[in-house]
Design a protein around this motif. Structure first.
Motif, PDB file in Angstrom:
ATOM      1  N   GLU A  66       0.887  -1.101  -0.015  1.00  0.00           N
ATOM      2  CA  GLU A  66      -0.174   0.174   0.032  1.00  0.00           C
ATOM      3  C   GLU A  66       0.772   1.427   0.018  1.00  0.00           C
ATOM      4  N   ARG A  67       0.533   2.206  -0.867  1.00  0.00           N
ATOM      5  CA  ARG A  67       1.344   3.231  -1.019  1.00  0.00           C
ATOM      6  C   ARG A  67       1.461   4.194   0.408  1.00  0.00           C
ATOM      7  N   GLU A  68       0.293   4.366   0.964  1.00  0.00           N
ATOM      8  CA  GLU A  68       0.224   5.135   2.256  1.00  0.00           C
ATOM      9  C   GLU A  68       1.251   4.570   3.262  1.00  0.00           C
TER      10      GLU A  68
ATOM     11  N   ILE B  41       4.762  -7.368 -10.602  1.00  0.00           N
ATOM     12  CA  ILE B  41       5.700  -6.194 -10.814  1.00  0.00           C
ATOM     13  C   ILE B  41       6.136  -5.539  -9.603  1.00  0.00           C
ATOM     14  N   MET B  42       5.326  -5.891  -8.562  1.00  0.00           N
ATOM     15  CA  MET B  42       5.793  -5.539  -7.213  1.00  0.00           C
ATOM     16  C   MET B  42       6.709  -6.765  -6.455  1.00  0.00           C
ATOM     17  N   ALA B  43       5.961  -7.833  -6.437  1.00  0.00           N
ATOM     18  CA  ALA B  43       6.457  -8.961  -5.640  1.00  0.00           C
ATOM     19  C   ALA B  43       7.759  -9.504  -6.148  1.00  0.00           C
TER      20      ALA B  43
ATOM     21  N   HIS C 283       9.518   1.125  -4.684  1.00  0.00           N
ATOM     22  CA  HIS C 283       8.185   0.356  -4.465  1.00  0.00           C
ATOM     23  C   HIS C 283       7.090   1.014  -5.245  1.00  0.00           C
ATOM     24  N   LEU C 284       7.166   2.368  -5.196  1.00  0.00           N
ATOM     25  CA  LEU C 284       6.230   3.315  -5.657  1.00  0.00           C
ATOM     26  C   LEU C 284       6.026   3.089  -7.287  1.00  0.00           C
ATOM     27  N   MET C 285       7.319   2.991  -7.781  1.00  0.00           N
ATOM     28  CA  MET C 285       7.424   2.745  -9.407  1.00  0.00           C
ATOM     29  C   MET C 285       6.828   1.461  -9.615  1.00  0.00           C
ATOM     30  N   ALA C 286       6.805   0.591  -8.940  1.00  0.00           N
ATOM     31  CA  ALA C 286       6.160  -0.629  -9.376  1.00  0.00           C
ATOM     32  C   ALA C 286       4.691  -0.435  -9.255  1.00  0.00           C
TER      33      ALA C 286
END
Length: 421
Positions: free
Chosen positions: A106-108, A184-186, A395-398
Motif C-alpha cells: 500500500e502506497r500510504e 511487478i511489485m512482488a 516500490h512506488l514505481m512498481a
C-alpha cells in the motif's frame, strides 16, 4: 566485533532459509535471540536449530514487541501484506529493522514507514539484495569510472523461469494480487531498484504493458483434472506436472521450493501433500491473476531511459542487462557472472568474469546481511548502500507501473509520489 542480536518475525523460506542462516555462518557477528512464527512446526523447528529457549518463542509478533527492548534489531519476514504493523511497532520500540521486500503493498503504508524511520532515527533497510551482488556492484563501478562515457539507455530483462513462475505465481503465495500484490511489485521491485541505482537518478515518468495470457482456465487441455495426481492424461507432455517437478527437478531441492510443499520432504509425505494441497493443482485451475509477462518503460530525471521486461516463459531464472553509453556498452548476465565491455573508440572488447558466490540471489543475501549487521553494530551510523527513501521510490514505481498497465496511461512519477519539489 560486536555481536548483533536479532528477533526473527516470520520463519518461512526467506526468514529461516536465507537471512537467519547468517547467524550460522558468522556466529561471532550475529545471533537470533527470539522468533515469532504462528506455524507451530516451523517455530519449533527453527527454535531447535538456533537454540532458542521457550521464553523467547512466540506465536504472535505482538507478544514479542510488547516486551521491553532486548535485542538490537528485528527481521520482518512475514507475508507481503503483513509487514507494515510489525515494522512500525519495532521502530517505535527502538529497534533497527530489516524488512523483506516488498516493504508494503500500500502506497500510504510505505510513506508512513519512511516517516517513522526518520522520526525514531532507526535504520529501516529493505531487502533489495541485488545491490549487494558482486555482479551489479561491478557494473556500478564501471559506470562511475565513465568507461562507456555518458549513460543513455538501459535494457534489463528478468527471465523468471517457467518452473519458478508456476511454483510461486500460479500455485504459490504470490499468485493473486488481492492476496499478495502485483507481480511487478512482488518479483520485480528488485529490478526497479537496480535501475534506479544504475541510472543514478529518480524516476520522472513510467509506462507499462502486460497481461496474464497463458495460465488461465480457457487454456486448460481437454479432460485435465483440477489436481495433477487425479489421473491427468497429459502428465507426460505437461512441463508443469507437479509430482515430477517437486520430486525430480533439481531446482526444487536447490532452491528449497520443496519445503513450501511440505516441512517433511520424504517422497511419501510430498506426494500426500500434492494430492490435495495448493502445489498439486493444475496450473490452469488456480486462483491466480498476476501477469505472466510485463514490460516497463522508464524515464529518469537525468535523461536516462530504461526498458525492463519480465517473463515467465524462459527455461532458466536469470537476469540480463545491456547499458548503452556515448562511448561504449556494457552487457551482463548476473547468474553466470559474465560482463562484456565494448569500447566504441578503440573497438576493443573486455571480458570480465565476476565471482558468483553460492547462496541466495548469487550470494547477495549473505552480502546484504554482512552490511546490515555492520551498520547495526555501529548503531546505524555509517555508509549505506541504500536508504529507505530510495526503497520507497522503487516500490512506488512498481505501483505506478501497475496503474499504467491497468489504465493504459503514462504516469508522472513526481506527481504520483506526492513530492512538491
Amino acid at each position: 566485533m560486536y555481536q548483533v542480536t536479532a528477533i526473527l518475525i516470520g520463519a518461512g523460506l526467506r526468514g529461516a532459509k536465507a537471512y537467519a542462516t547468517y547467524a550460522k555462518e558468522y556466529p561471532a557477528n550475529f545471533r537470533i535471540k527470539a522468533v515469532a512464527e504462528p506455524n507451530d512446526v516451523r517455530r519449533e523447528s527453527f527454535a531447535k536449530e538456533y537454540e532458542i529457549s521457550d521464553e523467547f518463542c512466540f506465536k504472535d509478533y505482538k507478544e514479542v514487541l510488547e516486551r521491553p527492548k532486548f535485542a538490537d534489531c528485528v527481521l520482518v519476514c512475514t507475508q507481503d501484506h503483513e509487514h507494515f504493523e510489525p515494522v512500525m511497532l519495532a521502530l517505535r520500540k527502538g529497534y533497527h529493522v530489516l524488512c523483506e521486500k516488498p516493504m508494503s503493498v500500500e502506497r500510504e503504508e510505505m510513506l508512513l514507514m519512511e516517516k517513522a524511520a526518520a522520526e525514531y532515527d532507526r535504520v529501516l533497510s529493505v531487502c533489495h539484495v541485488l545491490r549487494y551482488s558482486p555482479f551489479f556492484k561491478k557494473i556500478k563501478s564501471l559506470l562511475q569510472e565513465e568507461i562507456i562515457g555518458k549513460l543513455i539507455n538501459i535494457r534489463h530483462t528478468e527471465n523468471v523461469g517457467f518452473w519458478h513462475y508456476a511454483h510461486s505465481f500460479v500455485r504459490g503465495n504470490w499468485r493473486n494480487k488481492e492476496l499478495s500484490c502485483p507481480i511487478i511489485m512482488a518479483k520485480c521491485c528488485h529490478d526497479l531498484d537496480i535501475l534506479l541505482w544504475l541510472a543514478g537518478s529518480r524516476c520522472s515518468k513510467i509506462q507499462s504493458f502486460g497481461d496474464l495470457t497463458f495460465f488461465r482456465t480457457d487454456n486448460a487441455p481437454n479432460e485435465a483434472p483440477k489436481y495433477c495426481m487425479d489421473g491427468c492424461p497429459h502428465m507426460e507432455s505437461c512441463p508443469y506436472y507437479a509430482p515430477r517437478f517437486y520430486l525430480e527437478h533439481p531446482k526444487a531441492v536447490e532452491d528449497k521450493l520443496i519445503y513450501a510443499v511440505s516441512e517433511e520432504i520424504d517422497s511419501d509425505r510430498v506426494m500426500e501433500k500434492l494430492a490435495s494441497g495448493p502445489y498439486g493443482r493444475c496450473v490452469f485451475y488456480c486462483d491466480n491473476n498476476v501477469c505472466d509477462h510485463q514490460i516497463v518503460n522508464i524515464e529518469f530525471e537525468n535523461g536516462v531511459r530504461a526498458d525492463f521486461t519480465m517473463s515467465a516463459f524462459s527455461k532458466e531464472c536469470f537476469r540480463e542487462i545491456l547499458l548503452m553509453g556515448t562511448k561504449g556498452q556494457i552487457w551482463g548476465n548476473m547468474e553466470k557472472g559474465e560482463i562484456i565491455v565494448d569500447d566504441f573508440v578503440s573497438g576493443s572488447r573486455t571480458n570480465i568474469q565476476v565471482h558468483t558466490p553460492e547462496g541466495g540471489h548469487s550470494g547477495s543475501d549473505t552480502a546484504m546481511m554482512r552490511e546490515f549487521t555492520a551498520l547495526i553494530a555501529n548503531d546505524g551510523k555509517g555508509i549505506r548502500t541504500t536508504d529507505v527513501s530510495v526503497s520507497v521510490d522503487s516500490h512506488l514505481m512498481a505501483l505506478a507501473a501497475e496503474e499504467s498497465r491497468q489504465y493504459a496511461k503514462i504516469i508522472d512519477f513526481r506527481e504520483f509520489r506526492g513530492r512538491t519539489s
